[in-house]
Scaffold this motif. Sequence first.
Motif, PDB file in Angstrom:
ATOM      1  N   LEU A  24     -14.947 -39.327  69.803  1.00 41.23           N
ATOM      2  CA  LEU A  24     -15.649 -38.538  70.805  1.00 41.23           C
ATOM      3  C   LEU A  24     -15.368 -37.059  70.578  1.00 41.23           C
ATOM      4  N   VAL A 103     -20.975 -41.502  77.384  1.00 42.00           N
ATOM      5  CA  VAL A 103     -20.363 -40.191  77.560  1.00 42.00           C
ATOM      6  C   VAL A 103     -21.401 -39.234  78.139  1.00 42.00           C
ATOM      7  N   TRP A 114     -20.609 -39.247  70.208  1.00 39.55           N
ATOM      8  CA  TRP A 114     -19.787 -40.049  69.305  1.00 39.55           C
ATOM      9  C   TRP A 114     -20.135 -39.672  67.870  1.00 39.55           C
TER      10      TRP A 114
END
Length: 143
Positions: A24, A103, A114
């Motif tokens: 991430l 996310v 990602w």
Amino acid sequence: MTETIETIRYTADVVVTTTDGYVLLIERGWDPFKGQWALPGGHVDPGETSRAAAARELAEEAGVHATSEELTQVGVFDEPNRDPRGRYVTVVYHLTVIPGTIVEAGDDATRAEWWPLGDLPQLAFDHAAILRSCVTQAVRDGE
């Protein structure tokens, strides 16, 4: 003899990886390194532990919620010139999540995405070295 007093700032960063080899990253919305990719993280607030700050920053910047107990400490990074704003000492934590974890950028991050560990962009600060250290430690630990 004159003694120089150095101001040291205390931060926490998080390396979040998936079980299938992604990490991430957030795109920084503020200087220094505005527009560049970095690990989620930020300042430790008064009365807060670095582990609690790491969990808070992860939620604020990337929308990933983890308890502080879920974070594993990787190490302390304190090279004198790691941040152009002055002396910053960071404690880095690691979290492994399942592929497909959602996310969402927030706070001072303009994007959260990602990235495959084998195809990363240039990273802000010393975050490439931090990421290498985390991956090396995970391999050594058999993760």
